[in-house]
Design a protein around this motif. Structure first.
Motif, PDB file in Angstrom:
ATOM      1  N   HIS A 151       0.751  -1.496  -0.358  1.00 13.04           N
ATOM      2  CA  HIS A 151      -0.105  -0.280  -0.367  1.00 13.04           C
ATOM      3  C   HIS A 151       0.697   1.250   0.113  1.00 13.04           C
ATOM      4  O   HIS A 151       0.332   2.194  -0.488  1.00 13.04           O
ATOM      5  CB  HIS A 151      -1.568   0.291   1.319  1.00 13.04           C
ATOM      6  CG  HIS A 151      -2.332   0.953   0.953  1.00 13.04           C
ATOM      7  ND1 HIS A 151      -2.774   1.160   0.245  1.00 13.04           N
ATOM      8  CD2 HIS A 151      -2.104   2.148   2.564  1.00 13.04           C
ATOM      9  CE1 HIS A 151      -3.220   2.319   0.709  1.00 13.04           C
ATOM     10  NE2 HIS A 151      -2.683   3.083   1.666  1.00 13.04           N
ATOM     11  N   HIS A 155       0.941   4.539  -2.475  1.00 15.51           N
ATOM     12  CA  HIS A 155       1.002   5.758  -2.419  1.00 15.51           C
ATOM     13  C   HIS A 155       2.106   6.729  -3.225  1.00 15.51           C
ATOM     14  O   HIS A 155       1.819   7.516  -3.736  1.00 15.51           O
ATOM     15  CB  HIS A 155       1.061   5.915  -0.995  1.00 15.51           C
ATOM     16  CG  HIS A 155      -0.482   6.349  -0.204  1.00 15.51           C
ATOM     17  ND1 HIS A 155      -1.377   7.081  -1.091  1.00 15.51           N
ATOM     18  CD2 HIS A 155      -0.818   5.573   0.673  1.00 15.51           C
ATOM     19  CE1 HIS A 155      -2.827   6.951  -0.184  1.00 15.51           C
ATOM     20  NE2 HIS A 155      -2.083   5.706   1.209  1.00 15.51           N
ATOM     21  N   SER A 184       0.722   9.361   6.180  1.00 21.43           N
ATOM     22  CA  SER A 184      -1.040   9.140   5.035  1.00 21.43           C
ATOM     23  C   SER A 184      -2.056   8.694   6.989  1.00 21.43           C
ATOM     24  O   SER A 184      -1.370   9.030   7.555  1.00 21.43           O
ATOM     25  CB  SER A 184      -1.693   7.532   4.889  1.00 21.43           C
ATOM     26  OG  SER A 184      -0.480   6.513   6.110  1.00 21.43           O
ATOM     27  N   GLY A 185      -2.730   7.932   7.060  1.00 24.75           N
ATOM     28  CA  GLY A 185      -3.640   8.066   8.486  1.00 24.75           C
ATOM     29  C   GLY A 185      -2.880   6.663   9.306  1.00 24.75           C
ATOM     30  O   GLY A 185      -3.401   6.811  10.699  1.00 24.75           O
ATOM     31  N   GLY A 186      -1.928   6.071   8.862  1.00 23.07           N
ATOM     32  CA  GLY A 186      -1.707   5.123   9.604  1.00 23.07           C
ATOM     33  C   GLY A 186       0.401   4.950   9.376  1.00 23.07           C
ATOM     34  O   GLY A 186       0.827   4.390   9.905  1.00 23.07           O
ATOM     35  N   GLY A 216      -1.448  11.774   9.776  1.00 22.92           N
ATOM     36  CA  GLY A 216      -2.914  12.057   8.879  1.00 22.92           C
ATOM     37  C   GLY A 216      -4.167  12.059  10.437  1.00 22.92           C
ATOM     38  O   GLY A 216      -4.406  12.250  10.712  1.00 22.92           O
ATOM     39  N   PHE A 219      -3.704  14.576  13.008  1.00 26.06           N
ATOM     40  CA  PHE A 219      -5.206  16.025  12.568  1.00 26.06           C
ATOM     41  C   PHE A 219      -6.368  14.568  12.622  1.00 26.06           C
ATOM     42  O   PHE A 219      -6.856  15.956  13.559  1.00 26.06           O
ATOM     43  CB  PHE A 219      -4.976  15.221  10.590  1.00 26.06           C
ATOM     44  CG  PHE A 219      -3.816  16.748  10.287  1.00 26.06           C
ATOM     45  CD1 PHE A 219      -4.289  18.352  10.078  1.00 26.06           C
ATOM     46  CD2 PHE A 219      -2.823  16.154   9.989  1.00 26.06           C
ATOM     47  CE1 PHE A 219      -3.573  18.957   9.388  1.00 26.06           C
ATOM     48  CE2 PHE A 219      -1.832  17.577   9.325  1.00 26.06           C
ATOM     49  CZ  PHE A 219      -2.293  18.615   9.274  1.00 26.06           C
ATOM     50  N   ASP A 220      -6.650  13.201  12.501  1.00 20.04           N
ATOM     51  CA  ASP A 220      -8.109  13.692  13.141  1.00 20.04           C
ATOM     52  C   ASP A 220      -7.828  13.095  14.351  1.00 20.04           C
ATOM     53  O   ASP A 220      -9.099  13.672  14.479  1.00 20.04           O
ATOM     54  CB  ASP A 220      -8.029  12.000  12.216  1.00 20.04           C
ATOM     55  CG  ASP A 220      -7.811  11.369  10.977  1.00 20.04           C
ATOM     56  OD1 ASP A 220      -8.095  12.757  10.212  1.00 20.04           O
ATOM     57  OD2 ASP A 220      -7.365  10.527  10.240  1.00 20.04           O
ATOM     58  N   GLY A 233      -8.312  15.646   8.717  1.00 17.52           N
ATOM     59  CA  GLY A 233      -7.694  16.423   7.837  1.00 17.52           C
ATOM     60  C   GLY A 233      -8.147  17.535   7.211  1.00 17.52           C
ATOM     61  O   GLY A 233      -7.345  18.316   7.247  1.00 17.52           O
ATOM     62  N   MET A 234      -8.729  17.213   6.166  1.00 21.94           N
ATOM     63  CA  MET A 234      -9.665  18.625   5.222  1.00 21.94           C
ATOM     64  C   MET A 234     -10.349  19.434   6.406  1.00 21.94           C
ATOM     65  O   MET A 234      -9.880  20.307   5.831  1.00 21.94           O
ATOM     66  CB  MET A 234     -10.382  17.698   3.629  1.00 21.94           C
ATOM     67  CG  MET A 234      -9.638  17.997   3.515  1.00 21.94           C
ATOM     68  SD  MET A 234     -10.214  17.278   1.804  1.00 21.94           S
ATOM     69  CE  MET A 234     -11.943  17.758   1.731  1.00 21.94           C
ATOM     70  N   GLY A 327      -2.423  10.154   2.612  1.00 19.93           N
ATOM     71  CA  GLY A 327      -3.636  10.814   2.000  1.00 19.93           C
ATOM     72  C   GLY A 327      -3.212  12.838   2.770  1.00 19.93           C
ATOM     73  O   GLY A 327      -3.919  13.964   2.269  1.00 19.93           O
ATOM     74  N   VAL A 328      -2.104  12.574   3.189  1.00 20.17           N
ATOM     75  CA  VAL A 328      -1.998  13.683   4.088  1.00 20.17           C
ATOM     76  C   VAL A 328      -1.572  15.067   3.149  1.00 20.17           C
ATOM     77  O   VAL A 328      -1.034  16.175   3.118  1.00 20.17           O
ATOM     78  CB  VAL A 328      -1.697  14.328   5.414  1.00 20.17           C
ATOM     79  CG1 VAL A 328      -0.949  15.536   5.481  1.00 20.17           C
ATOM     80  CG2 VAL A 328      -1.429  13.151   6.234  1.00 20.17           C
ATOM     81  N   ASN A 331      -2.961  17.632   2.183  1.00 18.48           N
ATOM     82  CA  ASN A 331      -2.119  19.672   2.656  1.00 18.48           C
ATOM     83  C   ASN A 331      -1.382  20.304   1.714  1.00 18.48           C
ATOM     84  O   ASN A 331      -0.556  20.693   1.977  1.00 18.48           O
ATOM     85  CB  ASN A 331      -1.611  18.875   4.071  1.00 18.48           C
ATOM     86  CG  ASN A 331      -2.148  19.970   4.872  1.00 18.48           C
ATOM     87  OD1 ASN A 331      -0.806  20.920   4.679  1.00 18.48           O
ATOM     88  ND2 ASN A 331      -2.969  20.443   5.838  1.00 18.48           N
ATOM     89  N   SER A 358      -5.925  10.697  -1.514  1.00 21.37           N
ATOM     90  CA  SER A 358      -5.709   9.786  -0.649  1.00 21.37           C
ATOM     91  C   SER A 358      -6.000   7.734  -1.574  1.00 21.37           C
ATOM     92  O   SER A 358      -5.499   8.155  -2.318  1.00 21.37           O
ATOM     93  CB  SER A 358      -7.288  10.250  -0.348  1.00 21.37           C
ATOM     94  OG  SER A 358      -8.304  10.568  -1.193  1.00 21.37           O
ATOM     95  N   ASP A 359      -7.004   6.961  -0.664  1.00 18.81           N
ATOM     96  CA  ASP A 359      -6.961   5.989  -0.991  1.00 18.81           C
ATOM     97  C   ASP A 359      -7.204   5.444  -1.887  1.00 18.81           C
ATOM     98  O   ASP A 359      -8.516   5.684  -1.943  1.00 18.81           O
ATOM     99  CB  ASP A 359      -6.951   4.653  -0.051  1.00 18.81           C
ATOM    100  CG  ASP A 359      -6.407   4.894   1.434  1.00 18.81           C
ATOM    101  OD1 ASP A 359      -5.492   5.069   0.844  1.00 18.81           O
ATOM    102  OD2 ASP A 359      -6.736   4.981   2.652  1.00 18.81           O
TER     103      ASP A 359
HETATM  104  O1  KG4 Z   1      -3.792   8.199   2.424  1.00 20.05           O
HETATM  105  P1  KG4 Z   1      -4.870   7.658   3.737  1.00 20.05           P
HETATM  106  O2  KG4 Z   1      -5.919   8.162   1.712  1.00 20.05           O
HETATM  107  O3  KG4 Z   1      -5.678   6.543   4.220  1.00 20.05           O
HETATM  108  C1  KG4 Z   1      -4.533   5.719   5.136  1.00 20.05           C
HETATM  109  O4  KG4 Z   1      -3.480   4.937   4.128  1.00 20.05           O
HETATM  110  O5  KG4 Z   1      -4.248   5.797   5.948  1.00 20.05           O
HETATM  111  O6  KG4 Z   1      -4.734   8.996   4.268  1.00 20.05           O
HETATM  112  C2  KG4 Z   1      -5.901   9.533   5.236  1.00 20.05           C
HETATM  113  C3  KG4 Z   1      -5.899  10.336   5.948  1.00 20.05           C
HETATM  114  C4  KG4 Z   1      -6.208  10.410   6.863  1.00 20.05           C
HETATM  115  O7  KG4 Z   1      -5.613  10.540   8.514  1.00 20.05           O
HETATM  116  C5  KG4 Z   1      -6.619  12.366   6.274  1.00 20.05           C
HETATM  117  O8  KG4 Z   1      -7.679  13.324   7.879  1.00 20.05           O
HETATM  118  C6  KG4 Z   1      -5.622  12.612   6.271  1.00 20.05           C
HETATM  119  O9  KG4 Z   1      -4.607  11.665   5.524  1.00 20.05           O
HETATM  120  N1  KG4 Z   1      -5.715  13.909   5.151  1.00 20.05           N
HETATM  121  C7  KG4 Z   1      -5.165  14.866   5.667  1.00 20.05           C
HETATM  122  C8  KG4 Z   1      -6.278  15.931   4.407  1.00 20.05           C
HETATM  123  N2  KG4 Z   1      -6.559  15.058   3.405  1.00 20.05           N
HETATM  124  C9  KG4 Z   1      -6.612  14.260   4.115  1.00 20.05           C
HETATM  125  N3  KG4 Z   1      -4.732  15.978   6.466  1.00 20.05           N
HETATM  126  C10 KG4 Z   1      -4.170  17.040   6.311  1.00 20.05           C
HETATM  127  N4  KG4 Z   1      -4.454  17.839   5.527  1.00 20.05           N
HETATM  128  C11 KG4 Z   1      -5.377  17.135   4.347  1.00 20.05           C
HETATM  129  N5  KG4 Z   1      -5.710  18.205   3.168  1.00 20.05           N
END
Ligand code: KG4
Ligand code: ZN
Length: 390
Positions: A151, A155, A184-186, A216, A219-220, A233-234, A327-328, A331, A358-359
């Motif tokens: 994964h 990315h 990312s979130g993880g 991420g 942020f969450d 995050g957004m 995902g981040v 930003n 994002s995913d």
């Molecule tokens: O890569 P992803 O889609 O999923 C994982 O593999 O984890 O990342 C999701 C993460 C979430 O924590 C989300 O809040 C964050 O990416 N995210 C952001 C933004 N858009 C998504 N964090 C900060 N600013 C953003 N604009």
């Protein structure tokens, strides 16, 4: 070659169809993502069992949409009973998916697919397994090989989805060594990328990563404690943007954890706790009033640490390219600050198009193409929740 890609590592069900030639010029014929945000929002985070169930329900409709958009669906005029028992065995733990897939296989002819690309880790084990078993069942039904994909590598591969000119090779050749900041979130990792020996793809070395929360995730969590919903995050970025256009003076100050340490590791859990303690001193009215300022300072703190460590690593490893992924990377402050820092040092800066941050399964298709010569039989493919890139 036509690649069918599947992504189910967390809470997005993604299926993509990509046409790609030997030079890597690609056309994304479809890239469908079904988000489970509404299911998990009331819990303020992803609930693995619910995510697994939602993948089971969503995979076949998303596959159908993706194939239809790619013009790869043909109604069958006969019922195929071929390999039915094997598929039953593969999907014995996913009864909902089995029912839907059996209906689908009875209705449609085998599409014109040469390779199935599937995310097999890292991620949430129950979610990964649904996708992996789905890919195995399709591979068995259609007799198509599988390319298992990491994964995190997917990315990174999102950076090669340059749809405007379709040019894949040019960037890849000119840029090594590449330093990629995966956020990312993880995960939060700094990954050094070099061509692997004997021209066998890319060699990845993780030179630093988070010791606790991912960027991420921080942020969450901050979004959750400010009541901004999930995923946050957004929402946090939007609040921060509003602060910047209405006020220029920051009234709050948060720490920049590990910004000056000699390694390339990160830590975001203390920063999140600092936000929590600050918010605890406020009345609900004050929280409302200060939310944009809190978000702006929090976002700035995360970006400061990420940029400082990335640029120090870029210098230490004499890289030619700085890259963002995950995902981040959507930003805006992070993208633009890192671009400024990298280009200021005459380094190439590459970041994914917003729709591939994002995913999604489009990035899984690209990574699958990188591994097209290392395919596996469906019998050998397994999910690996803690898979690492090196
Ligand atoms: O890569 P992803 O889609 O999923 C994982 O593999 O984890 O990342 C999701 C993460 C979430 O924590 C989300 O809040 C964050 O990416 N995210 C952001 C933004 N858009 C998504 N964090 C900060 N600013 C953003 N604009
Ligand atoms: Zn991801």
């Amino acid at each position: 070659m036509i690649i069918l890609a599947i992504e189910t590592s967390c809470d997005d069900t993604g299926v993509a169809v990509m046409k790609i030639d030997e030079k890597g010029n690609c056309q994304l014929l479809s890239n469908i993502v079904s988000s489970q945000v509404k299911i998990h929002a009331p819990y303020g985070g992803v609930v693995p069992n619910l995510a697994q169930r939602a993948h089971q329900v969503n995979l076949v409709p998303v596959l159908e949409l993706a194939l239809r958009e790619a013009a790869e669906l043909r109604i069958m005029n006969y019922e195929s009973r071929e390999r039915k028992d094997k598929i039953k065995e593969i999907l014995k733990r996913e009864p909902v998916l089995l029912e839907k897939l059996s209906e689908f296989l009875n209705k449609y002819e085998k599409p014109n697919i040469d390779l199935i690309s599937i995310t097999y880790g890292p991620g949430l084990a129950p979610c990964l397994w649904v996708g992996v078993n789905f890919a195995k069942a399709l591979s068995c039904a259609w007799n198509v090989p599988i390319a298992p994909v990491n994964h995190i590598e997917a990315h990174i591969a999102a950076n090669w989805l340059v749809l405007s000119d379709g040019n894949y090779n040019q960037k890849r050749k000119s840029g090594f060594p590449i330093l990629c900041l995966v956020v990312s979130g993880g995960h939060t990792q700094l990954i050094l990328m070099n061509p692997a020996p004997r021209g066998c793809g890319i060699k990845y070395v993780i030179i630093g990563e988070t010791r606790d929360d991912a960027a991420g995730e921080a942020f969450d969590k901050v979004a959750k404690l400010l009541g901004l919903g999930y995923p946050g995050g957004m929402a946090v970025a939007e609040q921060a943007r509003q602060f910047k256009v209405t006020s220029s003076k920051l009234k709050v100050k948060f720490p920049r954890p590990m910004i000056n340490t000699d390694d390339f590791d990160f830590s975001f859990s203390g920063l999140k706790t600092a936000v929590l303690y600050f918010v605890k001193t406020l009345t609900s009215q004050e929280i409302k009033k200060l939310t944009p300022a809190i978000c702006a300072e929090f976002e700035q703190a995360v970006v400061d640490v990420l940029i400082k460590k990335t640029m120090r690593a870029a210098e230490k490893y004499s890289v030619k390219t700085v890259m963002l992924a995950g995902g981040v990377s959507a930003n805006n402050l992070l993208r633009e600050t890192l671009r400024y820092a990298a280009e200021g040092k005459a380094l190439q800066f590459i970041t994914p198009r917003i729709e591939f941050c994002s995913d999604n399964a489009g990035m899984v298709a690209m990574a699958g193409w990188w591994h097209r010569d290392k395919t596996e039989k469906w019998e050998d493919v397994m999910a690996e929740a803690n898979l690492r890139i090196n």
